[in-house]
Design an enzyme around this catalytic site. Structure first.
Site, PDB file in Angstrom:
ATOM      1  N   ARG A 233      37.969  46.135  30.188  1.00 35.21           N
ATOM      2  CA  ARG A 233      38.941  45.138  30.614  1.00 35.21           C
ATOM      3  C   ARG A 233      40.236  45.364  29.829  1.00 35.21           C
ATOM      4  NH1 ARG A 233      36.257  44.716  34.342  1.00 35.21           N
ATOM      5  NH2 ARG A 233      35.236  42.904  35.279  1.00 35.21           N
ATOM      6  N   ASP A 257      41.572  52.843  32.487  1.00 34.92           N
ATOM      7  CA  ASP A 257      41.258  52.467  33.868  1.00 34.92           C
ATOM      8  C   ASP A 257      41.621  51.004  34.105  1.00 34.92           C
ATOM      9  OD1 ASP A 257      40.096  53.018  36.497  1.00 34.92           O
ATOM     10  OD2 ASP A 257      38.517  51.617  35.894  1.00 34.92           O
ATOM     11  N   GLU A 262      47.348  44.077  34.659  1.00 41.81           N
ATOM     12  CA  GLU A 262      47.119  44.865  35.887  1.00 41.81           C
ATOM     13  C   GLU A 262      47.149  44.049  37.182  1.00 41.81           C
ATOM     14  OE1 GLU A 262      43.078  46.269  34.907  1.00 41.81           O
ATOM     15  OE2 GLU A 262      42.320  45.163  36.640  1.00 41.81           O
ATOM     16  N   HIS A 294      41.846  50.787  37.918  1.00 43.29           N
ATOM     17  CA  HIS A 294      40.580  50.025  37.893  1.00 43.29           C
ATOM     18  C   HIS A 294      39.626  50.562  38.978  1.00 43.29           C
ATOM     19  CE1 HIS A 294      38.896  45.936  36.429  1.00 43.29           C
ATOM     20  NE2 HIS A 294      37.905  46.727  36.778  1.00 43.29           N
TER      21      HIS A 294
HETATM   22  P1  NAI Z   1      26.417  44.757  29.458  1.00 41.94           P
HETATM   23  O1  NAI Z   1      26.383  43.267  29.436  1.00 41.94           O
HETATM   24  O2  NAI Z   1      25.200  45.506  29.885  1.00 41.94           O
HETATM   25  O3  NAI Z   1      26.836  45.293  28.000  1.00 41.94           O
HETATM   26  C1  NAI Z   1      27.891  44.758  27.244  1.00 41.94           C
HETATM   27  C2  NAI Z   1      27.578  45.031  25.780  1.00 41.94           C
HETATM   28  O4  NAI Z   1      28.708  44.602  25.022  1.00 41.94           O
HETATM   29  C3  NAI Z   1      26.344  44.262  25.265  1.00 41.94           C
HETATM   30  O5  NAI Z   1      25.466  45.134  24.596  1.00 41.94           O
HETATM   31  C4  NAI Z   1      26.948  43.252  24.308  1.00 41.94           C
HETATM   32  O6  NAI Z   1      26.098  42.936  23.210  1.00 41.94           O
HETATM   33  C5  NAI Z   1      28.193  43.996  23.846  1.00 41.94           C
HETATM   34  N1  NAI Z   1      29.162  43.135  23.182  1.00 41.94           N
HETATM   35  C6  NAI Z   1      29.340  41.789  23.331  1.00 41.94           C
HETATM   36  N2  NAI Z   1      30.293  41.365  22.466  1.00 41.94           N
HETATM   37  C7  NAI Z   1      30.712  42.466  21.791  1.00 41.94           C
HETATM   38  C8  NAI Z   1      31.659  42.654  20.740  1.00 41.94           C
HETATM   39  N3  NAI Z   1      32.343  41.626  20.210  1.00 41.94           N
HETATM   40  N4  NAI Z   1      31.852  43.917  20.277  1.00 41.94           N
HETATM   41  C9  NAI Z   1      31.133  44.963  20.777  1.00 41.94           C
HETATM   42  N5  NAI Z   1      30.207  44.820  21.745  1.00 41.94           N
HETATM   43  C10 NAI Z   1      30.005  43.592  22.246  1.00 41.94           C
HETATM   44  O7  NAI Z   1      27.673  45.140  30.361  1.00 41.94           O
HETATM   45  P2  NAI Z   1      27.958  46.513  31.117  1.00 41.94           P
HETATM   46  O8  NAI Z   1      27.360  46.479  32.473  1.00 41.94           O
HETATM   47  O9  NAI Z   1      27.646  47.644  30.214  1.00 41.94           O
HETATM   48  O10 NAI Z   1      29.556  46.397  31.345  1.00 41.94           O
HETATM   49  C11 NAI Z   1      30.459  46.417  30.261  1.00 41.94           C
HETATM   50  C12 NAI Z   1      31.836  46.021  30.757  1.00 41.94           C
HETATM   51  O11 NAI Z   1      32.348  47.029  31.631  1.00 41.94           O
HETATM   52  C13 NAI Z   1      31.879  44.744  31.634  1.00 41.94           C
HETATM   53  O12 NAI Z   1      31.937  43.580  30.843  1.00 41.94           O
HETATM   54  C14 NAI Z   1      33.139  44.933  32.429  1.00 41.94           C
HETATM   55  O13 NAI Z   1      34.215  44.338  31.738  1.00 41.94           O
HETATM   56  C15 NAI Z   1      33.334  46.445  32.454  1.00 41.94           C
HETATM   57  N6  NAI Z   1      33.237  47.006  33.810  1.00 41.94           N
HETATM   58  C16 NAI Z   1      34.300  47.734  34.288  1.00 41.94           C
HETATM   59  C17 NAI Z   1      34.257  48.307  35.547  1.00 41.94           C
HETATM   60  C18 NAI Z   1      35.387  49.149  36.088  1.00 41.94           C
HETATM   61  O14 NAI Z   1      35.413  49.447  37.299  1.00 41.94           O
HETATM   62  N7  NAI Z   1      36.337  49.580  35.278  1.00 41.94           N
HETATM   63  C19 NAI Z   1      33.084  48.105  36.408  1.00 41.94           C
HETATM   64  C20 NAI Z   1      31.987  47.384  35.784  1.00 41.94           C
HETATM   65  C21 NAI Z   1      32.086  46.841  34.538  1.00 41.94           C
END
Ligand code: NAI
Length: 332
Positions: A233, A257, A262, A294
């Site tokens: 994000r 990305d 954005e 994105h």
């Molecule tokens: P997920 O929920 O499986 O993993 C997120 C991880 O971040 C968890 O392990 C959590 O403990 C950790 N986390 C939480 N607070 C944190 C902090 N303060 N510092 C470091 N780590 C922390 O989520 P997933 O599926 O891996 O997605 C991650 C992010 O990717 C989403 O939140 C979304 O913002 C982004 N995303 C971007 C896309 C794109 O097209 N560019 C598409 C899909 C997701």
């Protein structure tokens, strides 16, 4: 048939939803959801929104006033919703995972492009310029990747880095020690990750704790040769601080990305406009910055999964059950 208003839709959304939809009367709108466009949801008990739709208290109030009960997010992140305000007013269902591979592979694509300067080679050879001066990169093998957030996407990204023969340092307030042991990566604190990593990739959600996790202070801890990649994000990075660090050569490159401002730019063809965001314009102008719009999620597999899970979320809601598989709840 239950009518659903879909906001901020593009042809690829329609294609995948139309292929799978059997149960709903879907009305697609190109407009983003905002206080001005919320009226398009008239007659709908459900709306479907995406990452850059506005879901602040004013929009939620407008939707609720019109009888909307269900908000379907066709994405994983929900940082654009005022969850506190929505609590008790709307049921919010999302797609928690659609393809962690899509996003992790895009992160590595940005790194490879920046490092091996493929975008420049492409332009050169199209112009019959076969010079390779200035295109020198470095081996990823033996280098250190710093991964912030080791959830679904972060773990796939770690696998990819390990496949390249890299060492991996990770930071996550909820460490997954089992994954670390199995995949062979090490959890550490942010300071060490910033100072020892050659590539830093962000895979955590946007929350009040992660906003500007990359700021002036963290950028000053990084190697002058470090690359930073953000496919999560935009607001995880203070873009003005990033621009300063790049201009002062305190870091080497950035692949983005997502961008903190954005919303009015990404997903739109603005090629005929003067962009009034100076930071974005300057970032785009830099030879060591690559910005994609994105699109990390944009694979056939991910679009298919998004449509399938969103439609089954809607079916679950309208079946009358009170327990939902993919509910977003305030304070979760
Ligand atoms: P997920 O929920 O499986 O993993 C997120 C991880 O971040 C968890 O392990 C959590 O403990 C950790 N986390 C939480 N607070 C944190 C902090 N303060 N510092 C470091 N780590 C922390 O989520 P997933 O599926 O891996 O997605 C991650 C992010 O990717 C989403 O939140 C979304 O913002 C982004 N995303 C971007 C896309 C794109 O097209 N560019 C598409 C899909 C997701």
């Amino acid at each position: 048939m239950e009518r659903i208003a879909f906001f901020d839709t593009k042809p690829y959304d329609r294609e995948h939803f139309d292929k799978l939809n059997r149960s709903f009367d879907i009305h697609y709108f190109e407009d983003k959801l905002s206080p001005e466009t919320a009226a398009l949801a008239d007659g709908c008990r459900a709306v479907c929104a995406f990452v850059n739709d506005c879901l602040d208290s004013r929009v939620i109030e407008e939707l609720v006033k019109r009888g909307v009960k269900l908000l379907l997010m066709r994405c994983a992140g929900y940082n654009n919703i005022d969850l506190k305000y929505a609590s008790g007013k709307l049921t919010i269902l999302r797609v928690p995972a659609y393809s962690p591979y899509a996003v992790a592979e895009h992160a590595m694509a940005l790194i490879l492009l920046l490092n091996r300067k493929i975008h420049k080679s492409y332009l050169r050879t199209r112009d019959y310029n076969f010079s390779i001066n200035g295109l020198t990169g470095f081996d990823l093998h033996g280098k250190t990747a710093g991964v912030i957030g080791t959830g679904k996407i972060g773990q796939v990204f770690i696998d990819i880095c390990k496949g390249f023969g890299m060492s991996v340092l990770a930071y996550d307030p909820f460490p997954n020690e089992k994954a670390a042991a199995e995949k062979g990566f090490e959890y550490t604190d942010k300071d060490r990750l910033f100072s020892e990593s050659d590539i830093i990739s962000l895979h955590c959600p946007l929350t009040k704790n992660t906003r500007y996790i990359i700021d002036e202070d963290s950028l000053r801890k990084m190697k002058s040769t470090a690359y930073i990649v953000n496919t999560s994000r935009g607001k995880l990075i203070d873009s003005e601080a990033l621009l300063r660090a790049l201009r002062e050569k305190r870091i080497a490159a950035a692949g983005l990305d997502v961008y903190e401002e954005e919303t009015d730019v990404f997903y739109e063809d603005r090629s005929g406009d003067i962009i009034d965001d100076e930071t974005l314009s300057l970032l785009i102008s830099m030879p060591n910055v690559i910005i994609t719009s994105h699109q990390a999620f944009l694979t056939e597999e991910a679009l298919n999964a998004i449509a399938q899970v969103t439609l089954s979320n809607a079916e679950e809601f309208f079946s009358g059950t009170e327990k939902f598989t993919n509910e977003v709840v305030y304070g979760m």
